[in-house]
Design an enzyme around this catalytic site. Structure first.
Site, mmCIF file in Angstrom:
data_model
loop_
_atom_site.group_PDB
_atom_site.id
_atom_site.type_symbol
_atom_site.label_atom_id
_atom_site.label_comp_id
_atom_site.label_asym_id
_atom_site.label_seq_id
_atom_site.Cartn_x
_atom_site.Cartn_y
_atom_site.Cartn_z
ATOM 1 N N GLY A 1 42.432 -39.210 138.950
ATOM 2 C CA GLY A 1 41.001 -39.287 138.678
ATOM 3 C C GLY A 1 40.220 -38.200 139.378
ATOM 4 N N ALA A 2 40.771 -36.983 139.374
ATOM 5 C CA ALA A 2 40.207 -35.891 140.179
ATOM 6 C C ALA A 2 39.014 -35.198 139.531
ATOM 7 C CB ALA A 2 41.297 -34.858 140.478
ATOM 8 N N ASN A 3 38.686 -35.529 138.308
ATOM 9 C CA ASN A 3 37.636 -34.774 137.611
ATOM 10 C C ASN A 3 36.230 -35.297 137.864
ATOM 11 O OD1 ASN A 3 38.853 -36.868 135.629
ATOM 12 N ND2 ASN A 3 36.787 -36.535 134.853
ATOM 13 N N SER A 4 36.099 -36.465 138.525
ATOM 14 C CA SER A 4 34.753 -36.994 138.760
ATOM 15 C C SER A 4 34.726 -37.877 139.997
ATOM 16 C CB SER A 4 34.268 -37.804 137.539
ATOM 17 O OG SER A 4 35.059 -38.969 137.376
ATOM 18 N N GLY A 5 33.507 -38.170 140.470
ATOM 19 C CA GLY A 5 33.318 -39.134 141.544
ATOM 20 C C GLY A 5 34.083 -38.817 142.811
ATOM 21 N N LEU A 6 34.704 -39.843 143.361
ATOM 22 C CA LEU A 6 35.432 -39.703 144.623
ATOM 23 C C LEU A 6 36.590 -38.722 144.502
ATOM 24 C CD1 LEU A 6 35.627 -43.489 145.583
ATOM 25 C CD2 LEU A 6 33.828 -41.853 146.164
ATOM 26 N N GLY A 7 37.275 -38.756 143.366
ATOM 27 C CA GLY A 7 38.408 -37.856 143.172
ATOM 28 C C GLY A 7 37.996 -36.403 143.154
ATOM 29 N N TYR B 1 38.808 -57.553 138.406
ATOM 30 C CA TYR B 1 38.684 -56.374 139.263
ATOM 31 C C TYR B 1 39.120 -56.701 140.688
ATOM 32 C CZ TYR B 1 36.570 -52.443 141.775
ATOM 33 O OH TYR B 1 36.369 -51.348 142.582
ATOM 34 N N SER C 1 38.900 -51.631 147.421
ATOM 35 C CA SER C 1 37.455 -51.893 147.402
ATOM 36 C C SER C 1 37.179 -53.097 148.285
ATOM 37 C CB SER C 1 36.997 -52.196 145.966
ATOM 38 O OG SER C 1 35.728 -52.830 145.949
#
Length: 321
Positions: free
Chosen positions: A20-26, A185, A160
């Protein structure tokens, strides 16, 4: 303690995988790793979005931000990974093996939150399938790279604070009998920590020089909160989430700090849990914390491990804890 990305030790000659490196925390973690010299593999579902993110990061690092410590910026390599598809995970592992010999840090970061019930390509409930089973399979496929790399290597799994409300429903893991998006979740985030701790116990039993650590970002202002309302078509809930992010959330850059701390800080031991140390553990500098009592239940962790191997078809060459 005040710890930010400028506190990170240099990562030159390290290879890091971030899901998930393309947005947010990543995205923020990828930028920080590369700015400290690491060669980062951006494991993302959308190649187009990942390549665009990589270009943005390269442009930022070309300006020489003050926090960057390495004499040379590390490299960014985009490789397709869909955690909702076991075949895609296997293909990613094959491509990684073709391009890289070592793996120093694996950041199991990507995930979905409170989305309407749906199924992965393999028929798993999406939140359990993506957040837990996908990363379980990925880590298993990359196991040999982690333990064959010289020196200490680490697996960092993003959980989380919601894990504290989680319960592993072994009789209905896929939530087919009764589905609540937040319960599902919470189950997936508890599963993340049960896996992280059990993995470390098994590394220790095998005498491997690999550590497994859990972390959480607190309340970070990212797009993660928006996907559920968008899929439901709920404009009201989307506006409420955006308002909550603006008022309560810390920046994605700060939300990524616990993951970076867990991945690089020398004082971290296996089986630890890192999160923000400020208000209600929702914001602030990263620190070592305690997770819920349920997350340390070794019997539940061992049972979940066996079920995860069966469901994913990925068996680990590690002894029981």
């Amino acid at each position: 303690m005040s710890w930010d990305r400028s506190s990170m030790p240099e990562q030159t000659d390290s290879t890091v995988v971030v899901t998930g490196a393309n947005s947010g925390l990543g995205y923020e973690a990828t930028e920080a790793f590369a700015g400290h010299g690491a060669d980062v593999v951006m494991a993302c579902r959308s190649l187009d979005r990942a390549e665009a993110a990589a270009e943005e990061i390269r442009a930022t690092l070309a300006d020489g931000p003050a926090w960057a410590s390495a004499p040379d910026t590390g490299s960014l390599t985009v490789v397709e990974l869909d955690l909702a598809d076991l075949d895609s995970i296997a293909r990613f592992a094959e491509q990684f093996a073709e391009r890289f010999d070592e793996l120093h840090v694996l950041c199991n970061n990507a995930g979905v939150m409170a989305v309407p019930r749906g199924e992965t390509a393999d028929g798993f409930e999406r939140q359990f399938g993506i957040n837990h089973l996908g990363h379980f399979a990925l880590t298993g496929y990359l196991l040999d790279h982690l333990r064959d790399t010289a020196g200490e290597t680490r697996v960092v799994t993003q959980s989380s604070g919601v894990h504290e409300q989680g319960e592993i429903e072994f009789d209905d893991l896929q939530r087919g009998q009764s589905y609540d998006k937040w319960d599902a979740y919470a189950q997936s985030k508890l599963a993340n920590l049960l896996f992280a701790y059990e993995l470390d116990r098994r590394f220790e039993a095998a005498g491997e020089n690999v550590t497994s650590v859990g972390c959480h970002p607190g309340y970070a202002d990212t797009n993660l909160q928006f996907r559920g309302p968008e899929e439901e078509g709920s404009t009201l809930r989307l506006l409420a989430m955006k308002g909550a992010n603006a008022v309560l959330g810390q920046s994605a850059a700060k939300g990524a700090l616990p993951m970076l701390f867990a991945a690089t800080e020398e004082g971290i031991s296996g089986g630890e849990y890192v999160g923000p140390g400020g208000l209600l553990n929702m914001r602030g500098a990263p620190e070592k914390q305690e997770s819920s009592a349920a997350s340390y239940d070794e019997e539940t962790a061992a049972r979940l491990w066996d079920v995860s191997e069966e469901l994913s078809g990925v068996e680990y060459d590690l002894p029981d804890a």
